[in-house]
Design a protein around this motif. Structure first.
Motif, PDB file in Angstrom:
ATOM      1  N   ASP A 184       0.864  -1.183   0.000  1.00 60.41           N
ATOM      2  CA  ASP A 184       0.000   0.000   0.000  1.00 60.41           C
ATOM      3  C   ASP A 184       0.897   1.228   0.000  1.00 60.41           C
ATOM      4  O   ASP A 184       1.895   1.268   0.715  1.00 60.41           O
ATOM      5  N   ASP A 185       0.538   2.230  -0.802  1.00 56.01           N
ATOM      6  CA  ASP A 185       1.355   3.441  -0.859  1.00 56.01           C
ATOM      7  C   ASP A 185       1.083   4.391   0.299  1.00 56.01           C
ATOM      8  O   ASP A 185       1.817   5.345   0.515  1.00 56.01           O
ATOM      9  N   ASP A 186       0.055   4.141   1.096  1.00 58.27           N
ATOM     10  CA  ASP A 186      -0.309   4.990   2.232  1.00 58.27           C
ATOM     11  C   ASP A 186       0.379   4.476   3.498  1.00 58.27           C
ATOM     12  O   ASP A 186       0.045   3.381   3.981  1.00 58.27           O
ATOM     13  N   PRO A 187       1.336   5.246   4.038  1.00 57.95           N
ATOM     14  CA  PRO A 187       2.074   4.778   5.227  1.00 57.95           C
ATOM     15  C   PRO A 187       1.169   4.487   6.418  1.00 57.95           C
ATOM     16  O   PRO A 187       1.404   3.524   7.149  1.00 57.95           O
ATOM     17  N   ALA A 188       0.135   5.288   6.626  1.00 49.36           N
ATOM     18  CA  ALA A 188      -0.768   5.074   7.762  1.00 49.36           C
ATOM     19  C   ALA A 188      -1.517   3.744   7.609  1.00 49.36           C
ATOM     20  O   ALA A 188      -1.719   3.019   8.587  1.00 49.36           O
ATOM     21  N   MET A 189      -1.931   3.426   6.389  1.00 52.09           N
ATOM     22  CA  MET A 189      -2.634   2.158   6.153  1.00 52.09           C
ATOM     23  C   MET A 189      -1.684   0.981   6.361  1.00 52.09           C
ATOM     24  O   MET A 189      -2.058  -0.027   6.971  1.00 52.09           O
TER      25      MET A 189
ATOM     26  N   ASP B  12       0.924   0.893   8.331  1.00 52.95           N
ATOM     27  CA  ASP B  12       1.156   0.769   9.774  1.00 52.95           C
ATOM     28  C   ASP B  12      -0.045   0.142  10.480  1.00 52.95           C
ATOM     29  O   ASP B  12       0.107  -0.688  11.370  1.00 52.95           O
ATOM     30  N   SER B  13      -1.249   0.550  10.088  1.00 50.31           N
ATOM     31  CA  SER B  13      -2.462   0.005  10.700  1.00 50.31           C
ATOM     32  C   SER B  13      -2.582  -1.493  10.431  1.00 50.31           C
ATOM     33  O   SER B  13      -2.899  -2.274  11.336  1.00 50.31           O
TER      34      SER B  13
END
Length: 105
Positions: A11-16, A18-19
């Motif tokens: 996933d390119d979204d770091p928050a996703m 990490d979650s």
């Protein structure tokens, strides 16, 4: 060593990322994170058997193209596709390309 096996999260979204690492890790999975489909594909030949969880919308190689490349390649791993922008035609395409499941974020 975890009991749940390997999960490769793309996933390119770091928050996703990490979650998902926290969620899957707390369930006992050994999680490895990738910020792009290309980075994952570059390492695919050396990876242990496991499951792939990939986003659909990413720059470069998106989740659907990743699924196409994996389904036509020598290395077959189960793939779960997830998206925040899903619709029925996209889900049908993912399943036809070999996705194990299609989830909304």
């Amino acid at each position: 060593m975890s009991q749940g096996g390997k999960v490769y999260v793309i996933d390119d979204d770091p928050a996703m990322r990490d979650s998902l690492e926290f969620l899957l890790g707390s369930a006992g999975f050994d999680v490895r994170l990738y910020d792009s489909g290309q980075v994952f594909l570059d390492e695919l030949a050396e990876l242990e058997t496991g499951c792939v969880v990939t986003d659909v919308r990413m720059p470069g190689i998106d989740g659907m193209e990743l699924l196409r490349r994996m389904s036509s390649g020598m290395r077959k791993l189960p793939v779960i596709v997830m998206t925040g922008h899903g619709d029925v035609p996209l889900a049908v395409e993912a399943m036809k390309l070999g996705a194990l499941d299609f989830l909304e974020k």
